[in-house]
Design a protein around this motif. Structure first.
Motif, mmCIF file in Angstrom:
data_model
loop_
_atom_site.group_PDB
_atom_site.id
_atom_site.type_symbol
_atom_site.label_atom_id
_atom_site.label_comp_id
_atom_site.label_asym_id
_atom_site.label_seq_id
_atom_site.Cartn_x
_atom_site.Cartn_y
_atom_site.Cartn_z
ATOM 1 N N LEU A 1 0.862 -1.164 0.000
ATOM 2 C CA LEU A 1 0.000 0.000 0.000
ATOM 3 C C LEU A 1 0.906 1.223 0.000
ATOM 4 O O LEU A 1 1.798 1.339 0.838
ATOM 5 C CB LEU A 1 -0.891 -0.026 1.242
ATOM 6 C CG LEU A 1 -1.702 1.217 1.563
ATOM 7 C CD1 LEU A 1 -2.655 1.564 0.425
ATOM 8 C CD2 LEU A 1 -2.449 1.016 2.874
ATOM 9 N N LEU B 1 1.377 5.370 0.140
ATOM 10 C CA LEU B 1 0.694 6.540 0.694
ATOM 11 C C LEU B 1 1.486 7.821 0.446
ATOM 12 O O LEU B 1 2.656 7.915 0.831
ATOM 13 C CB LEU B 1 0.493 6.349 2.200
ATOM 14 C CG LEU B 1 -0.222 5.065 2.615
ATOM 15 C CD1 LEU B 1 -0.169 4.896 4.126
ATOM 16 C CD2 LEU B 1 -1.654 5.065 2.100
ATOM 17 N N THR C 1 -5.937 7.568 9.239
ATOM 18 C CA THR C 1 -5.708 6.166 9.593
ATOM 19 C C THR C 1 -6.885 5.308 9.131
ATOM 20 O O THR C 1 -6.705 4.155 8.746
ATOM 21 C CB THR C 1 -5.478 5.966 11.107
ATOM 22 O OG1 THR C 1 -6.583 6.493 11.832
ATOM 23 C CG2 THR C 1 -4.187 6.628 11.559
ATOM 24 N N VAL D 1 -6.194 4.242 5.628
ATOM 25 C CA VAL D 1 -5.251 3.113 5.572
ATOM 26 C C VAL D 1 -5.970 1.815 5.911
ATOM 27 O O VAL D 1 -5.801 0.798 5.224
ATOM 28 C CB VAL D 1 -4.049 3.343 6.514
ATOM 29 C CG1 VAL D 1 -3.165 2.108 6.581
ATOM 30 C CG2 VAL D 1 -3.249 4.561 6.059
ATOM 31 N N VAL E 1 3.228 -1.512 3.962
ATOM 32 C CA VAL E 1 2.792 -0.139 3.729
ATOM 33 C C VAL E 1 4.030 0.734 3.620
ATOM 34 O O VAL E 1 4.923 0.656 4.462
ATOM 35 C CB VAL E 1 1.876 0.385 4.865
ATOM 36 C CG1 VAL E 1 1.420 1.804 4.580
ATOM 37 C CG2 VAL E 1 0.690 -0.533 5.073
ATOM 38 N N GLY F 1 4.930 4.797 3.227
ATOM 39 C CA GLY F 1 4.347 6.125 3.250
ATOM 40 C C GLY F 1 5.411 7.192 3.312
ATOM 41 O O GLY F 1 6.448 7.032 3.957
ATOM 42 N N GLY G 1 2.010 10.410 4.826
ATOM 43 C CA GLY G 1 1.709 9.000 4.573
ATOM 44 C C GLY G 1 2.477 8.081 5.502
ATOM 45 O O GLY G 1 1.951 7.068 5.974
ATOM 46 N N THR H 1 0.932 8.416 8.993
ATOM 47 C CA THR H 1 -0.358 7.727 9.015
ATOM 48 C C THR H 1 -0.168 6.219 9.048
ATOM 49 O O THR H 1 -0.885 5.509 9.757
ATOM 50 C CB THR H 1 -1.198 8.144 7.789
ATOM 51 O OG1 THR H 1 -1.291 9.573 7.774
ATOM 52 C CG2 THR H 1 -2.585 7.554 7.853
ATOM 53 N N ALA H 2 0.812 5.722 8.306
ATOM 54 C CA ALA H 2 1.098 4.282 8.316
ATOM 55 C C ALA H 2 1.472 3.820 9.721
ATOM 56 O O ALA H 2 1.006 2.780 10.180
ATOM 57 C CB ALA H 2 2.220 3.963 7.324
ATOM 58 N N ALA I 1 -1.649 3.847 11.921
ATOM 59 C CA ALA I 1 -2.562 2.750 11.562
ATOM 60 C C ALA I 1 -2.016 1.407 12.039
ATOM 61 O O ALA I 1 -2.791 0.520 12.409
ATOM 62 C CB ALA I 1 -2.782 2.720 10.047
#
Length: 178
Positions: free
Chosen positions: A39, A41, A87, A90, A107, A109, A113, A116-117, A120
Motif C-alpha cells: 500500500l 501513501l 488512519t 489506511v 505499507v 508512506g 503517509g 499515518t502508516a 494505523a
C-alpha cells in the motif's frame, strides 16, 4: 500522472472508509503471481500520482495499491487532519487488499503517509511491515516548526492549533502522533 500515462496495466478502485468517505485508488497487479501487496501513501499536500513513478519498481514483486487520502486527489473529504483521521483511509485500503486475497501487506508512506502508516499500524494486526519515509514525530512539534518564522508566537500559535483540533476535530494532536 496516471498508470495509463506510463503504459502500466491498472484498475481504478473506490474504497469506503469506516466514516463513509469514498477514496480513489489504483490497483496495479504484480508482474508475477503473488499474494503480497504494498500500500503506497502520499504526503501532504499531494496525491497518489505524485509517488506513482518512483514506486512502480515494486510491481516486479508486489501488487500495488496507490490511494488518495481523504480531501486529496479524487477522494472525498472536506479537510485533512494530516494523518489522524487518515488512519481510517489506511485501514480501508488494508481491508480491500485482504478482501482480494492478499496474505502479506506492507505499507510505504512518505511524510504524512509515513506518519499515518505508523499510526494505523497500532490499530490493526493485518499490516506486516511499514516503511515510513520522513514522517513527522509529533503534530504539536510540527505546528511549532511551521510557525517558527514568528519568533515568540510560534508556541502560542501551535497551542491554539492544538486546542482548535480538540474543539473542532475532537482529537488530541499531542496524543495522536506516530
Amino acid at each position: 500522472i496516471t498508470p495509463k500515462d506510463l503504459g502500466v496495466s491498472y484498475r481504478d478502485e473506490t474504497l469506503t472508509t469506516a466514516d463513509g468517505l469514498k477514496l480513489a485508488s489504483w490497483y496495479i497487479p504484480a508482474a508475477t503471481t503473488t499474494k503480497k501487496a504494498v500500500l503506497l501513501l502520499h504526503g501532504y499536500p499531494a496525491d497518489k500520482g505524485d509517488i506513482l513513478e518512483s514506486m512502480l519498481f515494486l510491481r516486479e514483486q508486489y501488487n500495488l495499491l496507490f490511494v488518495d487520502f481523504r480531501y486529496f486527489g479524487q477522494s472525498e473529504g472536506s479537510y485533512s487532519t494530516i494523518g489522524i483521521k487518515e488512519t481510517a483511509d489506511v485501514l480501508a485500503a488494508v481491508q480491500y487488499l485482504k478482501s482480494i486475497g492478499m496474505e502479506k501487506i506492507g505499507v510505504w508512506g512518505f511524510s504524512m503517509g509515513g506518519a499515518t502508516a505508523l499510526m494505523a499500524l497500532a490499530q490493526t494486526d493485518q499490516i506486516d511491515a511499514v516503511v515510513s519515509d520522513t514522517s513527522y514525530a509529533s503534530l504539536g512539534l510540527m505546528a511549532e516548526e511551521v510557525y517558527r518564522q514568528v519568533p515568540g508566537l510560534n508556541k502560542a500559535i501551535a497551542w491554539l492549533m492544538i486546542e482548535a483540533a480538540k474543539l473542532f476535530l475532537k482529537t488530541d494532536v499531542v496524543l495522536d502522533s506516530p
